[in-house]
Design a protein around this motif. Structure first.
Motif, PDB file in Angstrom:
ATOM      1  N   ASP A   1      -9.620  42.260  -2.050  1.00 30.65           N
ATOM      2  CA  ASP A   1     -10.193  43.410  -2.752  1.00 30.65           C
ATOM      3  C   ASP A   1     -11.520  43.089  -3.431  1.00 30.65           C
ATOM      4  OD1 ASP A   1      -8.103  45.002  -1.961  1.00 30.65           O
ATOM      5  OD2 ASP A   1      -6.958  44.743  -3.808  1.00 30.65           O
TER       6      ASP A   1
ATOM      7  N   ALA B   1     -14.228  57.777  -5.524  1.00 32.95           N
ATOM      8  CA  ALA B   1     -14.730  56.426  -5.268  1.00 32.95           C
ATOM      9  C   ALA B   1     -15.971  56.151  -6.107  1.00 32.95           C
ATOM     10  CB  ALA B   1     -15.043  56.256  -3.785  1.00 32.95           C
TER      11      ALA B   1
ATOM     12  N   PHE C   1     -15.018  55.567  -9.851  1.00 29.22           N
ATOM     13  CA  PHE C   1     -14.500  54.234 -10.164  1.00 29.22           C
ATOM     14  C   PHE C   1     -15.609  53.198 -10.149  1.00 29.22           C
ATOM     15  CE2 PHE C   1     -10.190  55.844  -9.596  1.00 29.22           C
ATOM     16  CZ  PHE C   1      -9.486  55.068 -10.520  1.00 29.22           C
ATOM     17  N   ASP C   2     -16.545  53.312  -9.210  1.00 34.77           N
ATOM     18  CA  ASP C   2     -17.583  52.299  -9.082  1.00 34.77           C
ATOM     19  C   ASP C   2     -18.654  52.398 -10.163  1.00 34.77           C
ATOM     20  OD1 ASP C   2     -16.498  50.961  -6.952  1.00 34.77           O
ATOM     21  OD2 ASP C   2     -17.589  52.091  -5.432  1.00 34.77           O
TER      22      ASP C   2
ATOM     23  N   ASP D   1     -16.548  53.299 -14.096  1.00 38.40           N
ATOM     24  CA  ASP D   1     -15.677  52.216 -14.551  1.00 38.40           C
ATOM     25  C   ASP D   1     -14.733  52.690 -15.660  1.00 38.40           C
ATOM     26  OD1 ASP D   1     -14.609  49.677 -14.696  1.00 38.40           O
ATOM     27  OD2 ASP D   1     -16.253  48.852 -15.892  1.00 38.40           O
TER      28      ASP D   1
ATOM     29  N   TRP E   1      -9.880  50.009  -5.697  1.00 36.30           N
ATOM     30  CA  TRP E   1     -10.491  50.609  -6.882  1.00 36.30           C
ATOM     31  C   TRP E   1      -9.805  50.107  -8.143  1.00 36.30           C
ATOM     32  CZ3 TRP E   1     -10.190  56.478  -5.198  1.00 36.30           C
ATOM     33  CH2 TRP E   1     -10.931  56.663  -4.033  1.00 36.30           C
TER      34      TRP E   1
ATOM     35  N   ARG F   1     -10.458  46.230  -8.778  1.00 29.99           N
ATOM     36  CA  ARG F   1     -11.809  45.880  -9.247  1.00 29.99           C
ATOM     37  C   ARG F   1     -12.149  46.543 -10.571  1.00 29.99           C
ATOM     38  NH1 ARG F   1     -13.155  46.644  -3.583  1.00 29.99           N
ATOM     39  NH2 ARG F   1     -13.954  48.733  -4.049  1.00 29.99           N
ATOM     40  N   HIS F   2     -11.581  47.712 -10.824  1.00 34.49           N
ATOM     41  CA  HIS F   2     -11.884  48.462 -12.050  1.00 34.49           C
ATOM     42  C   HIS F   2     -10.566  48.878 -12.703  1.00 34.49           C
ATOM     43  CE1 HIS F   2     -16.053  48.805 -10.625  1.00 34.49           C
ATOM     44  NE2 HIS F   2     -15.544  49.167  -9.458  1.00 34.49           N
TER      45      HIS F   2
END
Length: 689
Positions: free
Chosen positions: A171, A523, A526-527, A530, A564, A567-568
């Motif tokens: 991931d 998406a 989330f990126d 955060d 997602w 990573r977050h």
């Protein structure tokens, strides 16, 4: 009424005496692209006053001679082995003489960093956007630096966490890998020649994952020397793994000569960045130079830097931008009571403990399992206290047994709001223990109940920081464009939750309603957003493979969500739809229209609780009901966030919101459970409006 159901700038390093080290351009590029690993050796921890390999082995030899009553001849032989650098053979001998328990205790005593300040080198190292931090050290300096600089706790793995390591590697989420073990896990410690042999040859899964790490990342070694057995074994592993291509490798090393430098390049393709013997201030200075060379956007994950020991607002981070947020460890300093349940020998086995002391151990009646399983199948909003809810509560109480129920009552008596942690095995997890009857009320109404993660260690999960200002991603009524699937209560819930957070003055909200709630929009959120909080109000179900949420344009499966969330990782995640936590055991025997899908879901571990826990979400709230009332779910969600924004813990907010069950005919508020960290807070009491 519809039911939710569907087909900164860092502190400067005093570097006046430090050597001006050149930064290889490719190393900086790999760091910028988050494809650079930091490998930290004993030399880095030595900056905190911890022993190097030689001094540690000398300490172990002295203790072995003193405690195992070995004579002068043994001492001379061991001293000779030290002079010859036979570190691992010495460690084998000492472990044999001391015994594994005393040996582990001795290592813990010598290598503990408790009470030692975190060195600046560690602080700078965790601020930089390394893909991961790998260390052969046993101490907790990297974890402490991460907690103090970024807030939260990092996902921290050992060779025992191979499943989590593979997932994080795939991931692309940052983590700390303690390749040779953690002092808190004696079984993970690698120190003797036998330990190394078992790690390299006896743990095929870890060996494969470790090789994958080396193949897919560039490496910067810091704190190693050619006399370090850790470093030599790492080199051996690399030579075994790579016979052709290998990503660039660098080593920041002290006092290394030209012959050694040429050897490392010729044999191992390691580019040495040398600095003079003893000038270890060059290490933090080098890290600072790396930070200075990065663009602000390159260190975006460092927005959560928190340096103050009070875990409050921090000085500026490396990323000096308006979006920079302070961060803190979001856990209240409270100790919950613990109820551990397992299913063995045809009965529930219970252990109740409080403040670390076992209060009671008991086994329930042997005939019990089928009854509460069957009683759990019809739990829904219409369940009344004199109907299926009461039937399920009574069945759970009988299953647990009178002795445990009485002991639990004594622990909770007069302690409204007491945190209670349920530690459940897979065999008993799919029963709604929160509905256990303790007199006229359920366990969930008498205590702030939460469930420990099942099948994943707390260290491997980590703990996300909570930023300030708080960021909440709210998704609601994703199918509003389709009249048959529209949920007016969910739409109202999304707006109301957003208003609560904005009105509290502690956070910002990104609200995706109806057609706005597409896969790509989520998406992006989330990126680039955060979120600390992810809240969903809408339809959920599962196909023949796994659970999913209904978005405006497609199904969002658990597999699609995992990167997602990894990573977050949000601190708090609430999926307000049916069966988002788990499907009760009795449902699989139900002849409903979706029985085939339910059966498939059961085989594949349905619901999102497992996904959330393995991905590192701090606390996850979901339901174990097949149908919850749309408006009742809205009122419950608003009550949850209102309590959280007033400084309540996640488990405390859940208990407070359950009071709705006593005020309304709907039982909706009793059909939820919380996984993860029950003591998590979204805001401090001083921040609450």
């Amino acid at each position: 009424m519809s039911a939710r159901k569907t087909p900164a700038a860092a502190a400067p390093v005093a570097a006046a005496a430090a050597v001006d080290l050149a930064i290889p351009p490719q190393l900086l590029q790999h760091l910028r692209e988050r494809r650079l690993l930091l490998f930290a050796g004993a030399g880095l921890s030595a900056q905190a006053g911890l022993p190097t390999w030689r001094s540690l082995v000398q300490d172990v030899v002295d203790a072995t001679i003193a405690e195992a009553m070995q004579g002068e001849e043994s001492r001379r032989e061991l001293e000779g082995m030290i002079a010859a650098g036979k570190w691992l053979q010495i460690a084998d001998h000492c472990k044999l003489k001391l015994g594994p328990g005393e040996y582990a205790r001795l290592l813990g005593e010598r290598l503990s960093d408790f009470g030692r300040p975190v060195p600046e080198a560690h602080r700078l190292a965790v601020r930089l956007p390394f893909a991961a931090w790998v260390t052969t050290n046993y101490d907790k300096l990297l974890e402490r630096a991460y907690a103090e600089e970024r807030g939260g706790l990092p996902k921290t793995l050992t060779s025992l966490d191979t499943e989590a390591l593979g997932r994080l590697l795939f991931d692309g989420a940052p983590f700390v890998l303690k390749a040779h073990g953690d002092l808190d896990k004696p079984d993970s410690l690698v120190f003797t020649s036998r330990d190394y042999r078992d790690l390299i040859h006896g743990n095929a899964a870890f060996s494969a994952a470790f090789s994958a790490i080396l193949l897919t990342h560039s490496v910067l070694f810091v704190g190693y020397s050619l006399a370090d057995p850790d470093f030599n074994l790492l080199l051996d592993r690399q030579l075994l793994t790579f016979r052709g291509f290998a990503p660039e490798r660098y080593a920041l090393m002290s006092g290394i000569g030209k012959v050694e430098e040429e050897y490392l390049w010729r044999v191992c393709q390691i580019r040495v960045i040398p600095y003079p013997e003893g000038q270890h201030e060059a290490v933090p200075a080098f890290f600072q130079r790396l930070a200075d060379r990065l663009e602000p956007v390159d260190v975006a994950p460092l927005a959560r830097v928190a340096r103050a020991a009070t875990l409050a607002v921090a000085p500026p981070a490396l990323r000096a931008s308006p979006a920079t947020r302070a961060a803190r460890v979001p856990v209240a300093a409270v100790t919950p009571a613990v109820l551990a349940l397992d299913w063995r020998a045809g009965a529930v086995q219970a252990i109740l403990s409080d403040a670390g002391k076992v209060i009671a151990t008991a086994a329930g009646p042997r005939e019990a399992w089928a009854t509460p399983a069957a009683a759990s199948r019809s739990l829904e909003s219409a369940s009344g206290r004199d109907g299926s809810l009461a039937e399920c509560s009574g069945a759970l109480t009988r299953t647990l047994g009178a002795a445990t129920v009485k002991a639990l009552g004594r622990v909770l008596k007069g302690q409204g709001g007491r945190l209670l942690r349920l530690e459940l095995t897979r065999e008993v997890e799919r029963l709604p223990w929160e509905l256990l009857a303790l007199g006229p009320q359920t366990l969930a109404e008498l205590a702030a109940v939460f469930r420990a993660p099942v099948g994943v260690s707390e260290n491997a999960r980590g703990l996300p920081a909570v930023g300030s200002p708080l960021r909440a991603l709210v998704v609601a009524d994703t199918k509003s464009a389709e009249p048959a699937l529209a949920l007016p209560g969910a739409a109202a819930e999304g707006r109301a939750v957003a208003d609560e957070i904005r009105g509290g003055g502690v956070g910002e909200v990104r609200l995706l309603l109806g057609p706005e709630a597409t896969h790509d929009a989520l998406a992006r959120a989330f990126d680039d957003f955060d979120p600390d909080v992810f809240h969903f109000a809408g339809h959920a179900w599962f196909d023949e493979h796994e659970a999913y949420l209904e978005l405006a344009d497609r199904h969002l499966t658990a597999t699609m969500m995992r990167p997602w969330l990894t990573r977050h990782s949000p601190a708090f995640m609430f999926l307000n739809s049916h069966y988002t936590a788990f499907i009760p055991a009795g449902v699989e025997g139900q002849g409903a229209a979706h029985a085939e899908a339910i059966s498939a879901g059961l085989r594949g571990r349905p619901g999102f609780a497992d996904l959330a826990m393995r991905s590192g979400v701090g606390a996850f709230l979901g339901t174990y009901s097949g149908a919850i009332d749309d408006n009742g779910a809205r009122d419950f969600a608003v009550a949850i966030f209102r309590a959280l924004l007033q400084g309540a813990t996640a488990a405390g907010a859940l208990q407070a919101a359950r009071s709705i069950a006593a005020e309304h005919a709907s039982a909706t508020a009793l059909l939820y459970c919380l996984y993860g960290e029950g003591a998590l807070r979204l805001v401090d009491a001083g921040e609450a409006a």
